[in-house]
Design a protein around this motif. Sequence first.
Motif, PDB file in Angstrom:
ATOM      1  N   ASN A  68     -14.090  15.621 -15.587  1.00 53.70           N
ATOM      2  CA  ASN A  68     -12.834  14.945 -15.198  1.00 53.70           C
ATOM      3  C   ASN A  68     -11.626  15.747 -15.672  1.00 53.70           C
ATOM      4  OD1 ASN A  68     -14.232  12.845 -13.986  1.00 53.70           O
ATOM      5  ND2 ASN A  68     -14.186  11.545 -15.811  1.00 53.70           N
ATOM      6  N   SER A  69     -11.695  16.215 -16.917  1.00 56.18           N
ATOM      7  CA  SER A  69     -10.615  17.017 -17.483  1.00 56.18           C
ATOM      8  C   SER A  69     -10.481  18.347 -16.746  1.00 56.18           C
ATOM      9  CB  SER A  69     -10.867  17.268 -18.973  1.00 56.18           C
ATOM     10  OG  SER A  69      -9.930  18.169 -19.507  1.00 56.18           O
ATOM     11  N   LEU A  70     -11.629  18.948 -16.418  1.00 52.58           N
ATOM     12  CA  LEU A  70     -11.626  20.218 -15.701  1.00 52.58           C
ATOM     13  C   LEU A  70     -11.005  20.063 -14.319  1.00 52.58           C
ATOM     14  CD1 LEU A  70     -12.409  23.193 -15.369  1.00 52.58           C
ATOM     15  CD2 LEU A  70     -14.710  22.439 -14.694  1.00 52.58           C
ATOM     16  N   GLN A  71     -11.364  18.991 -13.632  1.00 47.50           N
ATOM     17  CA  GLN A  71     -10.803  18.754 -12.297  1.00 47.50           C
ATOM     18  C   GLN A  71      -9.281  18.617 -12.357  1.00 47.50           C
ATOM     19  OE1 GLN A  71     -12.779  18.457  -9.101  1.00 47.50           O
ATOM     20  NE2 GLN A  71     -10.681  19.161  -8.723  1.00 47.50           N
ATOM     21  N   GLU A  72      -8.793  17.917 -13.363  1.00 44.23           N
ATOM     22  CA  GLU A  72      -7.345  17.766 -13.533  1.00 44.23           C
ATOM     23  C   GLU A  72      -6.688  19.123 -13.796  1.00 44.23           C
ATOM     24  OE1 GLU A  72      -6.507  14.937 -16.585  1.00 44.23           O
ATOM     25  OE2 GLU A  72      -7.494  13.267 -15.547  1.00 44.23           O
ATOM     26  N   ALA A  73      -7.329  19.927 -14.637  1.00 43.94           N
ATOM     27  CA  ALA A  73      -6.781  21.249 -14.959  1.00 43.94           C
ATOM     28  C   ALA A  73      -6.772  22.151 -13.728  1.00 43.94           C
ATOM     29  CB  ALA A  73      -7.593  21.888 -16.087  1.00 43.94           C
ATOM     30  N   ILE A  74      -7.814  22.055 -12.904  1.00 40.44           N
ATOM     31  CA  ILE A  74      -7.882  22.852 -11.673  1.00 40.44           C
ATOM     32  C   ILE A  74      -6.789  22.418 -10.694  1.00 40.44           C
ATOM     33  CG2 ILE A  74      -9.273  23.289  -9.595  1.00 40.44           C
ATOM     34  CD1 ILE A  74     -11.763  23.265 -11.408  1.00 40.44           C
ATOM     35  N   ASP A  75      -6.655  21.117 -10.516  1.00 34.67           N
ATOM     36  CA  ASP A  75      -5.651  20.594  -9.579  1.00 34.67           C
ATOM     37  C   ASP A  75      -4.229  21.008  -9.968  1.00 34.67           C
ATOM     38  OD1 ASP A  75      -7.670  19.392  -8.146  1.00 34.67           O
ATOM     39  OD2 ASP A  75      -7.407  17.417  -9.068  1.00 34.67           O
ATOM     40  N   MET A  92      -9.962  37.682  -2.580  1.00 33.32           N
ATOM     41  CA  MET A  92     -10.656  36.612  -3.300  1.00 33.32           C
ATOM     42  C   MET A  92     -10.217  35.241  -2.809  1.00 33.32           C
ATOM     43  SD  MET A  92     -11.001  37.850  -7.245  1.00 33.32           S
ATOM     44  CE  MET A  92     -10.782  39.576  -7.625  1.00 33.32           C
ATOM     45  N   GLN A  93      -8.948  35.105  -2.467  1.00 31.24           N
ATOM     46  CA  GLN A  93      -8.466  33.833  -1.918  1.00 31.24           C
ATOM     47  C   GLN A  93      -9.323  33.379  -0.746  1.00 31.24           C
ATOM     48  OE1 GLN A  93      -4.437  33.221  -0.686  1.00 31.24           O
ATOM     49  NE2 GLN A  93      -3.568  34.079  -2.575  1.00 31.24           N
ATOM     50  N   LEU A 134     -10.111  31.216 -11.627  1.00 32.13           N
ATOM     51  CA  LEU A 134      -9.433  30.709 -10.440  1.00 32.13           C
ATOM     52  C   LEU A 134      -8.033  31.319 -10.294  1.00 32.13           C
ATOM     53  CD1 LEU A 134     -10.538  26.967 -10.609  1.00 32.13           C
ATOM     54  CD2 LEU A 134     -11.252  28.671  -8.910  1.00 32.13           C
ATOM     55  N   GLU A 135      -7.334  31.493 -11.404  1.00 35.25           N
ATOM     56  CA  GLU A 135      -6.014  32.139 -11.343  1.00 35.25           C
ATOM     57  C   GLU A 135      -6.126  33.577 -10.849  1.00 35.25           C
ATOM     58  OE1 GLU A 135      -3.512  29.700 -14.788  1.00 35.25           O
ATOM     59  OE2 GLU A 135      -4.512  31.590 -15.309  1.00 35.25           O
ATOM     60  N   ILE A 174      -3.366  26.595  -6.168  1.00 38.12           N
ATOM     61  CA  ILE A 174      -4.807  26.316  -6.035  1.00 38.12           C
ATOM     62  C   ILE A 174      -5.193  26.020  -4.589  1.00 38.12           C
ATOM     63  CG2 ILE A 174      -4.592  23.846  -6.546  1.00 38.12           C
ATOM     64  CD1 ILE A 174      -7.471  26.210  -7.624  1.00 38.12           C
ATOM     65  N   ASN A 175      -4.267  25.450  -3.822  1.00 34.13           N
ATOM     66  CA  ASN A 175      -4.567  25.125  -2.423  1.00 34.13           C
ATOM     67  C   ASN A 175      -4.575  26.353  -1.519  1.00 34.13           C
ATOM     68  OD1 ASN A 175      -4.861  22.353  -2.916  1.00 34.13           O
ATOM     69  ND2 ASN A 175      -2.640  22.029  -2.782  1.00 34.13           N
ATOM     70  N   ASN A 176      -4.198  27.509  -2.064  1.00 33.38           N
ATOM     71  CA  ASN A 176      -4.254  28.751  -1.282  1.00 33.38           C
ATOM     72  C   ASN A 176      -5.678  29.290  -1.153  1.00 33.38           C
ATOM     73  OD1 ASN A 176      -1.482  28.706  -0.953  1.00 33.38           O
ATOM     74  ND2 ASN A 176      -1.085  30.006  -2.730  1.00 33.38           N
ATOM     75  N   LEU A 177      -6.578  28.767  -1.984  1.00 37.25           N
ATOM     76  CA  LEU A 177      -7.975  29.195  -1.898  1.00 37.25           C
ATOM     77  C   LEU A 177      -8.619  28.594  -0.655  1.00 37.25           C
ATOM     78  CD1 LEU A 177      -9.167  28.761  -5.614  1.00 37.25           C
ATOM     79  CD2 LEU A 177      -8.533  30.890  -4.465  1.00 37.25           C
TER      80      LEU A 177
END
Length: 375
Positions: free
Chosen positions: A93-100, A76-77, A67-68, A105-108
């Motif tokens: 749940n942990s993954l979602q927190e890490a993604i957020d 890719m964005q 994602l980075e 991240i909101n540029n995708l």
Amino acid sequence: MSNNSFFDEQKEQSLVKARIVEKYFWVWAKVIIPTAKKAGHKIAYIDLFAGPGRYKDGSKSTPIKVLETAIADPDMQNMLKTLFNDANSEHTNSLQEAIDAIPGINNLKYKPQVISYEVGENIVNTFSQLNLVPTLFFVDPWGYKGLSLKLINSVVKNWGCDCIFFFNYNRINMGLGNTAVEEHINALFEKTRADKLREQLKALKAEERELTIVEAICEALQELGGKYVLPFRFKYENGKRTSHHLIFVSKHFKGYEIMKEIMAKESSEQNQGVPSFEYNPATVIQPLLFEFYRPLDELEQMLLNEFANKTITMQEIYMQHNVGRSYISKNYKTALINLEAQGKITADRPADKRPKRKGEITFADSVKVTFPPKP
């Protein structure tokens, strides 16, 4: 190591595995995007055993790094769709927190999807019925439950879709003789091949078992249309036994060529410049003192035999000969330069383009090579 402790810290083998996936994702996307822009204007990354996003020591897992990478690239964005699954809801749940928490991240354009399902027939059937956009598919199960030929084929069937999967050789080797997990092993190899394999293994030694098992999964993938299959082996820290393989599957030579170069660079050992396609912690610490096997010498003889009495370009030699072998493009160039220096072949190119010293790799892809008849 138990499944629960796997994500405590990132081991060196995991780092190598992640680098291979991340490097391939970047190059794959750059190759696919120009054509994808003319079609559906989308590409995808799917990870069905995604994990919690970060190891307990804080290091990032593959989903976060992918994602980075996408956030840092304008194409890719706007084009990348991602799907991350893990049957363990604590992981998702942990993954979602890490993604957020990823900056930007909101540029995708497409928000990453995080789901929690057991990988089985339902997911296979769903993918089988879809006409997928170009997708890089990463399957990294702890053991072998959920991993099947049908699952892999359900994705690589479409254009631009490649698969990288974790092949837990140690557990699969034990599972082939265990009736309690027969269903999962049969799904991985398909029943007829699995039964044949069980019979073959009875009389084989450890090293022969490994070669036979890996060859069986590669042949099965090729029969389903995954023409180009490339395994990369990981050894335990003492270097004596195989832990697992990372296996790449594609229908296209370009993908195979790209991954081969990436895996070659991640190999812990090279013999005469020929990569081992293996990460062995023992050889990183203490390399082999002598070259008992000389693969480049063998390549030179193979080329003299296979292309006897032919005139052919370097690129054609490479494309016709390298699939299924550990040689990369620069190995062919080195072998041809050596043969030319020995007077065993002739190369059609300007005199000033000749290598000035033995071993200097200046053999262009377009150079025509004439091989003598077999003696």
